[in-house]
Design a protein around this motif. Structure first.
Motif, short mmCIF file in Angstrom:
data_model
loop_
_atom_site.label_atom_id
_atom_site.label_comp_id
_atom_site.label_asym_id
_atom_site.label_seq_id
_atom_site.Cartn_x
_atom_site.Cartn_y
_atom_site.Cartn_z
N UNK A 1 0.99 -1.04 0.01
CA UNK A 1 0.12 -0.04 -0.11
C UNK A 1 1.06 1.19 -0.15
N UNK A 2 0.76 2.15 -0.89
CA UNK A 2 1.79 3.21 -1.05
C UNK A 2 1.62 4.11 0.13
N UNK A 3 0.57 4.49 0.67
CA UNK A 3 0.33 5.23 1.90
C UNK A 3 -0.51 4.87 2.77
N UNK A 4 -0.02 3.86 3.49
CA UNK A 4 -1.03 3.32 4.67
C UNK A 4 -1.50 4.19 5.51
N UNK A 5 -2.43 3.94 6.38
CA UNK A 5 -3.41 4.84 7.17
C UNK A 5 -2.63 4.88 8.67
#
Length: 495
Positions: free
Chosen positions: A26-30
């Motif tokens: 995932x490029x930008x995890x939460x």
């Protein structure tokens, strides 16, 4: 780095970001949840022997990639979080997606899970068993990883400064701890923290040129406050006994190594106390604060040793200034002082002669020339002339002076304190003197605040007041030569 080179690197990093997605990340995890901060791990294993293995010590760390070197089957990286740095060891045979590391760039954020071991050179290291990217840095770090050298770039892009200069971060940690200590100290004395307006119709409490802004709905020009003072004293009138505020002031004035137009003050007012009570509070609070944050009541600032151990020396304003200026007459003798200033201080081109300036301005400038810059301190400068102190109570035994002190260190005023003037008739007379100066063209003199005078007429009990500059305290704690080094985002001319 040229703009073209920067753009090429950005495009390459965008391609790496796409590749990481192709690897299944995932490029930008939460979110992310490290099990430890780096400093905790170093504290837990302060003297681990080289070659030690801790396979049962599972850790999750996260931070920015500051160093990265690949040797084919193994890759070493250094991660930096808010507490420090730690080495990461990636091995191809132990990681399913080892090949994705070639898409990781300096500046990227990574989360790494694994066990701890100590290398043959004695460096605590995480043996990676899993990793994932947290954020891609689309721009390269500054060329010199050990730090930025251009001061303007450091101030303008403080995020880069904090990223590559760990000692800068520590300076602001100290600042935050100092503010926290002050709050705890005052709360323990029974003070209540309050908030007063930043937008004011009548800016007062100091002599300074304000910033102005227009409120559309009310169709009225307000000012950003230049001081916290007058609204806090209204609260004493209203029945509060001990209040403080830590807030921003704004003064439309020049910039120097100890002045920023936007700065932070602690102001407090304590009913029933006078300026000697406030002096003892400052002495006690500062000495305890310095000791708690540094381990000693002595600190080094720009090569000078400052000893905050109580009691601090006390210096008489008028006597010391007269002696240092070489005066053989009373400093408050206005006519003789003007004649002396006309003889000793010729005007510089484009500036008004010192001898022709209002008496309060002349006294202030002589203080700035002959006294304050030469005080190493910390010291208390005591009992100022009434002419420069429109909000302070008359001295109970020295005519022409007021009950006021300023703590000073290394040529810098650290604060200002009074036995507060609570006689509404005397206050009105002093405001009228100020109004005459304002009408004569002095833009730094505040307009007369009629509502504050009305408040005083309802009765303000005897009160001691204090203002302390947080930024200058932070300068001392961080051994910073400029106030810009003690403010995260100092005011700069836009690019």
């Amino acid at each position: 780095m040229s703009q073209k080179s920067l753009q090429e690197q950005r495009e390459q990093r965008l391609r790496s970001l796409d590749s990481l997605r192709e690897w299944g990340f995932e490029a930008y995890p939460y979110s992310y949840r490290p099990s430890h901060h780096v400093a905790e791990l170093h504290c837990a294993y302060p003297e681990a022997e080289a070659g030690s293995e801790y396979p049962d010590e599972r850790v999750v760390v996260a931070g920015r990639v500051m160093l990265l070197r690949s040797m084919g089957k193994v890759t070493f990286a250094t991660l930096q979080d808010a507490s420090g740095r730690i080495q990461i060891y990636f091995q191809r045979d132990a990681l399913e997606r080892y090949g994705a590391l070639k898409e990781v760039d300096l500046g990227d954020w990574l989360e790494v899970e694994g066990s701890l071991f100590v290398t043959r050179t004695g460096e605590l290291t995480v043996r990676a068993e899993a990793f994932r990217p947290l954020a891609k840095s689309l721009r390269p770090l500054p060329d010199k990883h050990h730090g930025l050298t251009d001061k303007e770039v450091r101030y303008r892009r403080r995020y880069l400064d904090l990223m590559v200069n760990p000692e800068v971060r520590e300076a602001f940690v100290l600042r935050g701890r100092a503010v926290s200590f002050m709050r705890r100290h005052l709360d323990a004395l029974g003070f209540i923290e309050v908030e007063t307006p930043v937008l004011q119709s009548v800016p007062g409490g100091a002599e300074a040129r304000p910033f102005q802004t227009h409120h559309k709905a009310l169709d009225f020009d307000f000012h950003l406050r230049i001081s916290l003072e007058l609204y806090l004293k209204r609260l004493i009138v209203g029945g509060f006994e001990a209040v403080y505020e830590i807030g921003r002031n704004f003064r439309n004035e020049g910039i120097s190594h100890k002045h920023n137009p936007e700065y932070t003050m602690l102001e407090l007012y304590w009913a029933g106390r006078d300026y000697i009570d406030i002096l003892e509070l400052v002495e006690d609070m500062y000495s305890r604060l310095i000791e708690e944050l540094t381990g000693s009541m002595k600190i080094s600032y720009q090569g000078e040793v400052l000893d905050f151990t109580p009691p601090w020396p006390r210096i008489d304003y008028t006597g010391e200034l007269a002696e240092r200026a070489g005066l053989d007459f009373d400093l408050l003798d206005e006519s003789r002082l003007r004649a002396w200033a006309a003889e000793r201080h010729a005007p510089t081109p484009g500036e008004e002669a010192l001898a022709d300036q209002p008496f309060n301005r002349m006294l202030g400038k002589l203080y700035d020339i002959y006294l304050e810059p030469h005080l190493t301190g910390p010291v208390f400068v005591m009992d100022h002339p009434q002419a420069i102190s429109p909000l302070a109570k008359r001295h109970r035994s020295r005519p022409g002076l007021v009950e006021r002190f300023e703590p000073v260190a290394v040529g810098m005023e650290l604060g200002n304190a009074f036995s507060e003037l609570n006689d509404p008739l005397d206050q009105r007379c002093r405001f009228e003197v100020q109004r005459a100066l304002r009408e004569a063209g002095d833009e730094e003199v505040p307009p007369l605040d009629e509502d504050y005078l009305v408040a005083l007429e309802y009765g303000m009990p005897p009160t001691g007041g204090l203002g302390l500059g947080i930024d200058r305290l932070a300068m001392l704690l961080a051994d910073a030569p400029s106030i810009r080094d003690a403010i995260l985002f100092p005011l700069l001319r836009p690019e």
